[in-house]
Write an enzyme that holds these catalytic residues in place. Structure first.
Site, short mmCIF file in Angstrom:
data_model
loop_
_atom_site.label_atom_id
_atom_site.label_comp_id
_atom_site.label_asym_id
_atom_site.label_seq_id
_atom_site.Cartn_x
_atom_site.Cartn_y
_atom_site.Cartn_z
N ASP A 76 -9.75 -3.70 -5.82
CA ASP A 76 -9.00 -2.82 -4.68
C ASP A 76 -9.68 -1.52 -5.07
O ASP A 76 -9.31 -0.59 -6.00
CB ASP A 76 -7.39 -2.72 -5.04
CG ASP A 76 -6.87 -2.14 -3.90
OD1 ASP A 76 -7.48 -1.60 -3.11
OD2 ASP A 76 -5.51 -2.53 -3.80
N SER A 122 0.88 -1.24 -0.12
CA SER A 122 0.06 0.06 0.01
C SER A 122 0.95 1.24 0.06
O SER A 122 1.64 1.44 -0.90
CB SER A 122 -0.86 -0.08 1.09
OG SER A 122 -1.86 1.05 1.13
N HIS A 149 -7.05 -6.02 -0.86
CA HIS A 149 -5.87 -4.95 -0.48
C HIS A 149 -5.11 -5.17 0.95
O HIS A 149 -3.68 -5.32 0.96
CB HIS A 149 -6.61 -3.58 -0.32
CG HIS A 149 -5.52 -2.42 -0.27
ND1 HIS A 149 -4.92 -1.86 -1.36
CD2 HIS A 149 -4.89 -1.78 0.67
CE1 HIS A 149 -4.14 -0.91 -1.05
NE2 HIS A 149 -4.04 -1.10 0.56
#
Length: 318
Positions: free
Chosen positions: A265, A131, A294
């Site tokens: 996502d 991320s 995610h």
């Protein structure tokens, strides 16, 4: 695979004046030769998403460490101020704190400082970002070209247009304008007994069939007011600062990079994957076909670690 039989070391340090947790599988005292055994040739370093709590990555790390036959140390470095330090340790060290170390730019410098202070300059690295950790890795490559990076694996990368993503449109007002309103319930929840905090976490994750118990434990860090505030503050800066993709840095490091996008996502939608594939058609940029979320650490750590093992053996002979 059981953690009980695999040595793991946890420590808290001050890095740029901020409390930082480091989780280590494999050699942890020194990466340099200190005995008759040869020092490790390679270090896996994981840069987490937000919240940057190392405990979320415990199963992922263990799977990576075992997947490479325990040859290479696997470390995860928390974000500054995201993990609750032990009793007697303050969140900051007076006099040493870098200006705005809890902000996005400060977190990038925090990672570079950790490498300078704790990892020999000749050590080869595999950087794994998750991320916002992917954005941090790209900035690390940009700011410190002397890092001996063999591969950078960017998992579910939030490296552009965060505020414009479906999830960003929901979270931007909360993080940028309304987060102070959230502070009061966070403060009140911090007084709950541990058993009630655990029950709340399990209730929040009830829709996930096989939640990793390590993630339940890690989530308890966020009941500490300072940790929650630091995570939300960093998140507010992500919404404002992660705008245009840094295509120049990607171009300069293309042979080292592997991107893995989620098919569903909400932080980096498929359109972002299609855009970067169009701009870099020969790069290692893949779209998930396994339905992994995610926040993969919640239930898919072993699957993702297994994929990384295949990628690195095929492309880097690691």
């Amino acid at each position: 695979m059981s953690e009980d039989h695999i040595p793991v070391h946890e420590e808290f340090i001050y890095c740029l004046g901020a409390a930082t947790q480091v989780l280590k599988y494999g050699p942890w005292r020194e990466l340099q030769k200190t005995s008759d055994e040869a020092p490790p040739k390679l270090l896996f370093l994981i840069i987490p998403g937000n919240p940057g709590v190392v405990g979320f990555y415990r199963t992922f790390m263990e799977s990576l460490y075992c997947g490479f036959n325990r040859q290479y140390p696997v470390w995860t470095l928390s974000h500054a101020g995201h993990c609750s330090p032990p009793a007697g340790m303050d969140m900051t060290c007076d006099g040493d704190e870098t200006e705005d170390v809890f902000g996005l730019n400060g977190q990038i410098e925090h990672k570079l400082s950790f490498l300078r202070e704790n990892v020999p300059t000749e050590m080869k690295l595999v950087l794994i970002g998750h991320s916002i950790g992917c954005y941090i890795i790209l900035e690390m490559l940009k700011r410190s070209a002397d890092l001996k990076v063999l591969r950078s694996i960017l998992l579910f990368p939030t490296i552009e247009r965060m505020a414009q993503s479906p999830q960003g449109k929901v979270m931007t007002p909360l993080l940028c304008s309304l987060r102070y309103i959230v502070y009061m319930p966070c403060y009140l929840l911090s007084f709950l007994p541990e058993v009630m905090k655990t029950s709340l976490v399990k209730f929040a994750l009830r829709g996930i069939k096989s939640v990793d118990e390590a993630c339940v434990t890690a989530s308890l860090n966020l009941f500490r007011m300072e940790c929650a505030v630091n995570a939300m503050y960093m998140g507010s800066q992500e919404m404002v600062n992660v705008m245009e993709r840094d295509s120049e840095t990607i171009k300069q490091n293309l042979s080292k990079l592997i991107f893995y996008y989620g098919a569903t996502d909400a932080w980096c939608p498929v359109q972002y994957y299609e855009d970067i594939r169009r701009d870099f058609p020969k790069a290692n940029i893949w779209l998930c076909e396994k339905g992994i979320r995610h926040a993969f650490v919640l239930d898919s750590s072993k699957e993702v670690a297994a994929m990384i093992k295949v990628w690195l053996k095929e492309q880097s002979n690691i």
